[in-house]
Design an enzyme around this catalytic site. Structure first.
Site, short mmCIF file in Angstrom:
data_model
loop_
_atom_site.label_atom_id
_atom_site.label_comp_id
_atom_site.label_asym_id
_atom_site.label_seq_id
_atom_site.Cartn_x
_atom_site.Cartn_y
_atom_site.Cartn_z
CG ASP A 179 -2.23 -0.75 0.96
OD1 ASP A 179 -2.49 -1.12 -0.19
OD2 ASP A 179 -2.99 -0.98 1.93
CG HIS A 234 6.61 -2.64 -4.06
ND1 HIS A 234 7.54 -1.94 -3.30
CD2 HIS A 234 5.42 -2.50 -3.42
CE1 HIS A 234 6.93 -1.41 -2.25
NE2 HIS A 234 5.65 -1.72 -2.30
N GLY A 276 -2.07 -1.17 -8.78
CA GLY A 276 -0.95 -0.27 -8.96
C GLY A 276 0.10 -0.39 -7.89
CE LYS A 277 -2.61 -2.11 -3.03
NZ LYS A 277 -3.30 -2.99 -2.04
CB VAL A 278 3.31 -5.80 -7.30
CG1 VAL A 278 4.38 -6.79 -7.74
CG2 VAL A 278 3.31 -5.68 -5.78
#
Length: 350
Positions: free
Chosen positions: A262, A278, A306-308
């Protein structure tokens, strides 16, 4: 012989075989990992996951965040995690309170985890003050000593709000003078300026000690310390912004996994629209996807938030104590860590 003596003898029998933590420096897993890359199923997944972790280590721009959920520390991986930190193979840690307090800090006080070679009914274990984690035992009386030690540390610090990182740093400082184990993750993190975050810190033995600290202070009409979970999120997001390129090595999932992912979204909300997702991610887990969760989503699913990035991610569906030693030993012996710059992210908050 009285009942107390009988119970003491029975307890000693059950707590007779200590868990010995694996030493990843004592064996070279590179040949077996290389062979597993040519196989299929979980073996090939582990081979690719190990390649990705080695890429994290060899990428000069990549900061590595170790994420730990579950009981692998109690199960024999405690020194493995310490070795990663000591050798600059991780730059930040996000973990459960149990991993940090009930397991690492607990052993840093000189206590042990034990193999459950015999498992009587759990009511019997309760009568003997033995707690069970699957096939591993903990002495409840020693765990209560840990609770009280946490309370003593809370009583000694300035009564104000602390992020879990800040309070765990105080635990590490305390261990440098009072600890019984040099290879403690909490102690090493203090010495190497590696921040440790526990987003659900009081969901552990720390919770009991901190509640007692607050209740005693309230009864005495004195101020008390608190854990600020919002500060946790802000500080970890600050590290993500500072780090730029990041890689995640995740053991288990749950709150620690979602918390670290997050930070990308939080950085965007704070106006850092150029923040990178990430770049690298590895997760070792036995969690199932069929309940829609996989202990906080698969890595590919996290990309939709939209995190990894999906380019360099690998799920390994395996019980972590069976495969993590291979991954960590392979990375240790390939030696990419020897050229890594030290981040010392803990100094951001001095």
């Amino acid at each position: 012989m009285n009942d107390a003596a009988v119970n003491d003898t029975r307890k000693a029998e059950l707590l007779g075989t200590e868990v010995e933590h694996i030493d990843i420096t004592s064996f070279d897993a590179r040949p077996i990992v290389d062979a597993m890359k040519k196989m299929s199923f979980s073996s090939r997944d582990l081979g690719r996951a190990t390649e990705i972790y080695n890429q994290m280590l060899s990428d000069p721009d990549c900061s590595i965040i170790l994420v730990i959920a579950g009981s692998t520390s109690a199960g024999g991986c405690m020194d493995l995690y310490a070795e990663l930190l000591k050798n600059n193979m991780v730059d930040c840690i996000v973990a459960t309170g149990a991993t940090i307090v009930d397991m690492d800090f607990f052993e840093a006080l000189g206590h042990k985890h034990y193999q459950a070679l015999e498992i009587p009914d759990d009511d019997t274990l309760r009568s003997l003050y033995i707690d069970r984690i699957y096939d591993t035992y903990i002495d409840e009386e020693k765990l209560q000593e840990t609770d009280h030690t946490i309370g003593d540390i809370a009583n000694a610090v300035e009564p104000k709000a602390y992020s879990s990182r800040a309070f765990i740093r105080e635990m590490g400082r305390w261990l440098t003078k009072n600890g019984k184990k040099d290879n403690s993750l909490v102690k090493l993190a203090f010495e190497h300026d590696v921040p440790i975050f526990c987003p659900a810190f009081t969901d552990s033995s720390a919770g009991f000690g901190l509640v007692k600290h607050q209740v005693d202070a309230m009864k005495a009409g004195k101020p008390y310390m608190t854990i600020d979970s919002i500060a946790d999120f802000r500080e970890l997001t600050d590290i993500k912004i500072k780090a730029g390129t990041t890689g995640l090595l995740m053991i288990g999932g749950g709150v620690p996994k979602n918390f670290v992912q997050d930070t990308v979204v939080c950085a965007e909300i704070l106006g850092h629209e150029d923040v990178e997702v990430h770049k690298y991610a590895v997760q070792i887990t036995v969690a199932d996807v069929r309940d829609g969760a996989c202990s906080s989503s698969t890595l590919q699913e996290a990309a939709s938030w939209g995190k990894v990035s999906t380019a360099m991610e690998q799920m390994v569906f395996a019980e972590a104590t069976t495969v993590l030693p291979l991954l960590a030993s392979d990375a240790y012996h390939r030696g990419h860590w020897k050229q890594r710059a030290k981040r010392a992210f803990g100094k951001l908050f001095d």
